[in-house]
Scaffold this active site. Sequence first.
Site, PDB file in Angstrom:
ATOM      1  N   ARG A 258      -9.464 -25.058 -27.707  1.00 28.28           N
ATOM      2  CA  ARG A 258     -10.007 -25.058 -26.347  1.00 28.28           C
ATOM      3  C   ARG A 258     -11.286 -24.245 -26.274  1.00 28.28           C
ATOM      4  O   ARG A 258     -11.342 -23.131 -26.774  1.00 28.28           O
ATOM      5  CB  ARG A 258      -8.969 -24.484 -25.374  1.00 28.28           C
ATOM      6  N   ARG A 273      -6.284 -15.348 -24.618  1.00 25.66           N
ATOM      7  CA  ARG A 273      -7.063 -16.571 -24.390  1.00 25.66           C
ATOM      8  C   ARG A 273      -8.005 -16.762 -25.563  1.00 25.66           C
ATOM      9  O   ARG A 273      -9.029 -16.096 -25.648  1.00 25.66           O
ATOM     10  CB  ARG A 273      -7.844 -16.456 -23.068  1.00 25.66           C
ATOM     11  N   GLU A 345       1.150 -17.079 -17.655  1.00 22.00           N
ATOM     12  CA  GLU A 345       1.563 -18.408 -18.089  1.00 22.00           C
ATOM     13  C   GLU A 345       1.770 -18.501 -19.600  1.00 22.00           C
ATOM     14  O   GLU A 345       0.900 -18.140 -20.393  1.00 22.00           O
ATOM     15  CB  GLU A 345       0.493 -19.427 -17.683  1.00 22.00           C
ATOM     16  N   SER A 348       4.148 -24.844 -19.771  1.00 21.25           N
ATOM     17  CA  SER A 348       3.773 -25.746 -18.711  1.00 21.25           C
ATOM     18  C   SER A 348       4.457 -27.077 -18.991  1.00 21.25           C
ATOM     19  O   SER A 348       4.558 -27.481 -20.139  1.00 21.25           O
ATOM     20  CB  SER A 348       2.249 -25.915 -18.740  1.00 21.25           C
ATOM     21  N   ARG A 385       0.756 -16.672 -27.301  1.00 19.16           N
ATOM     22  CA  ARG A 385       1.154 -15.952 -26.084  1.00 19.16           C
ATOM     23  C   ARG A 385       2.591 -15.470 -26.170  1.00 19.16           C
ATOM     24  O   ARG A 385       2.939 -14.420 -25.609  1.00 19.16           O
ATOM     25  CB  ARG A 385       0.953 -16.854 -24.864  1.00 19.16           C
TER      26      ARG A 385
END
Length: 414
Positions: A258, A273, A345, A348, A385
């Site tokens: 990403r 991130r 988060e 998902s 994460r």
Amino acid sequence: MLDIDFIRENKEEVKKACKAKQEDVDIDKLLELDEKRRSLKTKVDEMRHDQNKLTKKVEQAEEDEREEIIEEIKPLKKKLQKKEDEWKEVKKKWKDLMLQVPNIPVSKVPEGESEEDNVVIDQWGDKPDFDFEPKDHLEIGRNLNLIDVERAAKVSGSRFAYLKNEAVLLQFALVNLSLAYLLEKDFTPVLPPVMLRPDAMEGLGYLEQGEDDMYFLEKDELFLAGTAEHPLAAMHSGEVLDGEDLPLRYVAFSPSFRREAGSYGKDTRGIFRVHQFNKVEMFSICKPENSTDEHQFFLDLEQQLMQLLGIPYQVVQMCTADLGHPVANKYDIETWMPSYNDYRETHSTSNCTDFQARRLNIQYEEDGEKKLVHTVNGTGFALGRTLIAILENYQKEDGSIEVPSALQDYLEFE
RNA sequence: GGAGAGGUGCGCCGAACGGUAAGGCAACAGAUUGCUAAUCUGUCGUCGCUUAACCGCGACUUGCGGGUUCAAAUCCCGCCCUCUCCGCCA
């Protein structure tokens, strides 16, 4: 992509959905183009019909009559060409707009304007109560020689990391734990390709909103997958599946890439991130009538996996503003992270209904009838994460980490 | 990177090589035959018009996009993809 017939018949509902998702699409313009597209098509069909009739006449005509008929056709050809060009132009504009129309949220999704309006629907676990000053994952990682972002910056730039030693073993333990758990539930394990052609990528419906967040290799014209959902969804594109084989459940392990464009200055510390991380991803192709249950099933699985780790989390129902372009309903799992003093988060899961299926043309056949499938995706473990959550929640005063018992079986080779 | 082969009706096999896409398999529906199967008939791509729906009518469809022609699967140009061999290589 939505069904144009549906848009035509449910104009107001579609408009409302666009607004709720904060996607600006001119539905009136789309319908106007649709009107034009169809009337031009009818006109072109008629003109072609006339010309075809004459062409057939040429074939059947006697030698000496041919020239005459051919002369008759020529002016028709020119007119037709013009009309066809006009039609093609309208069709292109129509298609461009069609692709911009997002999927419609299911009725239970709360309306909202930002992530502030997401709704916590469940919480599990007790937050750790430290009787010392807890450290954040980067500090723990440095102390234990697990995470090196400085050298990663030297080699690759910001938002990259080297994971080392027990961090690596923990990552693989998470893979093995989730894989073992999901194989019990009828999932097929997959190691997918993570570079995708543009046409495969287009079918997924993420380019409309987030092209900038995808890596693209110019020289080879390939996208780097942002998640295994991409290659998994595209895997069966253009296929007609046997209804008896559904649901098709896949669990993939893959790196995810990403660009994190637009998140400058956000979550810059550590590995929260990053541009590249590994992930276990679940994906299901199911019948329309089952996708709601399948979605719930995925959410249950995510929770069960988190409970195995014994880390507190909360389940969040996304509001309309936080649903991606192809998504009809979405839940996040946010995991307790002591250094943020907040839930963040980690998982998902989304139900994309038939939105991706229509673009990717994935159908199933049952009783001689073909219908579009529904697609559901969900995170198994986002390894990076989850590592943060483990380090921070299981840290002890002496700086060591207690390994969650569920993972210990998968670290036996130590 | 070099060389070759190939891509044909949602699937699979496969013919037609300037005159408007054969045939077969599979699948589905119906019929029929006393026996887990066979046979026959039909359906079996997309879009549009019409319709409550069926029906019907028309157009399009030979990897994609152009060109030549009254007419292109067929001839010409460009591109894409797949496979095989060689080279390189984890």
